[in-house]
Scaffold this active site. Structure first.
Site, PDB file in Angstrom:
ATOM      1  CB  ILE A  65      72.998  27.739 -36.084  1.00 19.33           C
ATOM      2  CG1 ILE A  65      73.735  26.676 -35.253  1.00 19.33           C
ATOM      3  CG2 ILE A  65      71.749  27.129 -36.732  1.00 19.33           C
ATOM      4  CD1 ILE A  65      72.948  26.181 -34.061  1.00 19.33           C
ATOM      5  CG  ASP A  71      73.152  38.641 -33.673  1.00 15.08           C
ATOM      6  OD1 ASP A  71      73.493  39.324 -32.685  1.00 15.08           O
ATOM      7  OD2 ASP A  71      73.336  37.413 -33.739  1.00 15.08           O
ATOM      8  NE  ARG A 128      67.938  26.565 -25.305  1.00 17.54           N
ATOM      9  CZ  ARG A 128      68.772  25.822 -26.026  1.00 17.54           C
ATOM     10  NH1 ARG A 128      68.375  25.304 -27.180  1.00 17.54           N
ATOM     11  NH2 ARG A 128      69.998  25.601 -25.605  1.00 17.54           N
ATOM     12  CD  GLU A 165      62.502  20.305 -25.956  1.00 16.02           C
ATOM     13  OE1 GLU A 165      63.524  19.620 -25.716  1.00 16.02           O
ATOM     14  OE2 GLU A 165      62.488  21.179 -26.832  1.00 16.02           O
ATOM     15  CG  HIS A 187      65.418  19.605 -28.835  1.00 14.17           C
ATOM     16  ND1 HIS A 187      65.168  20.446 -27.789  1.00 14.17           N
ATOM     17  CD2 HIS A 187      66.584  20.040 -29.396  1.00 14.17           C
ATOM     18  CE1 HIS A 187      66.134  21.358 -27.699  1.00 14.17           C
ATOM     19  NE2 HIS A 187      67.003  21.132 -28.673  1.00 14.17           N
ATOM     20  N   GLY A 235      67.495  18.566 -33.863  1.00 13.54           N
ATOM     21  CA  GLY A 235      68.416  19.390 -34.644  1.00 13.54           C
ATOM     22  C   GLY A 235      69.836  18.876 -34.660  1.00 13.54           C
TER      23      GLY A 235
END
Length: 333
Positions: free
Chosen positions: A160, A179, A240, A269, A288, A290
């Site tokens: 992503i 990363d 998240r 949520e 949420h 996505g």
């Protein structure tokens, strides 16, 4: 249908096959006995325990699968994640129970990347405020930030993150990424400059999050981390909710230190009515969504069904998940 399943496959995620026939066609082809959960997800461990007593397979979204759920499912052979993130599944408990865990990497990457950039643009150009004030009768021509020439910092450079990088480059952004788990050549291949997290926070005009929760459950963007960000920078979170200290972010939005925050994921949520971001300025908040695209819905549902069926047939899955690279999970037979 009985086929490869030898028992029921319980699906808890409400979005499974909701916008595509492809997952249902995969079920037909694999001859699985698929059953929806009685309660609408996401389910608590207590609710899951009631659903899995006869199940040979469980397909979940963000439902919490802990050791107690596995203990209540003596016939369970495989857990399929309808998506990518598996931090809601106790992988160690699954391994100890002999249950294989599979997921669908790449199935929703383009959809989530599209939304991340959409949220970035909405926050940077103040689209929601412009829409709201126009409907109220005002004609406020609000000024925002262009993307061209700005630095887009990506925290996490998996599938992503790389999709977001390509979209950001198309807008003329300089792309940096943090990363620590990837080799240098992955960044170089996409023309992305690798940097440390402190450098990314201090130099980025926009930051987009694409990582799981830290093992200790603490927010990656704590108050201290947010305060080190470039003044006026914006944050996008399609990963998240717990990655950001929401109370601290709300304070920094009010002070102007944060330019905007756009979020598609939250610690709890659905979010409670007193969530601090609901009353904070310069926010774009979505429930949420996505992975809520036709393409992602088709790919996630089909991919997880085919991998679940492979495990039930005694075949190796295409996308297994292990609690540790050195751990070999034995499948129940």
């Amino acid at each position: 249908m009985t086929g490869a399943g030898l028992g029921p496959v319980v699906v808890t995620t409400p979005s499974f096959g909701l916008y595509s026939d492809a997952p249902w066609q995969a079920i037909e082809a694999e001859q699985l006995d698929v059953r929806r959960s009685r309660a609408k997800g996401p389910l608590s461990p207590a609710q899951l325990r009631e659903e899995v007593t006869e199940a040979v397979a469980l397909i979940v979204g963000v439902d919490r699968v802990d050791a107690s759920v596995l203990a209540a499912a003596p016939h369970l052979k495989v857990i399929g994640k309808h998506g990518v993130g598996i931090d809601n599944i106790d992988l160690q408990a699954a391994a100890e129970a002999g249950v294989t865990v599979v997921r669908t990497p790449g199935a929703n990457s383009r959809a989530v990347a599209d939304l991340a950039v959409t949220l970035l643009l909405a926050g940077a150009r103040k689209l929601l405020e412009a829409d709201r004030t126009l409907r109220a009768g005002a004609w406020n021509q609000l000024f925002g930030q262009e993307m061209h020439g700005r630095t887009l910092g990506l925290i996490g450079f998996g599938q992503i993150g790389r999709e977001v990088a390509r979209r950001g480059a198309g807008f003329g952004c300089e792309i940096t990424a943090y990363d620590p788990f990837l080799p240098e050549e992955v960044f170089a291949r996409d023309g992305v400059r690798r940097c440390s997290l402190p450098e990314l926070l201090a130099t980025s005009d926009f930051i987009s999050l694409h990582v799981p929760m830290p093992p200790d459950g603490s927010p990656l963007l704590s108050r201290e981390a947010l305060e080190t960000m470039k003044p006026g920078a914006g944050v996008v979170n399609t990963s998240r909710g717990g990655l950001i200290d929401s109370a601290a972010a709300a304070d920094l939005l009010r002070s102007g230190h944060l330019g905007f925050l756009a979020a598609d994921a939250f610690e709890e949520e659905p979010i409670p009515p007193d969530h601090p971001l609901l009353s904070a300025p310069n926010t774009v908040l979505t429930p949420h969504i996505g992975a809520c695209s036709d393409g992602a819905n088709a790919a996630m549902g089909s991919d997880v069904i085919h991998d679940v069926a492979r495990v039930l047939r005694g075949e190796p899955p295409h996308h297994p998940v292990s609690p540790d690279p050195s751990t070999t999970t034995q499948t129940r037979h």
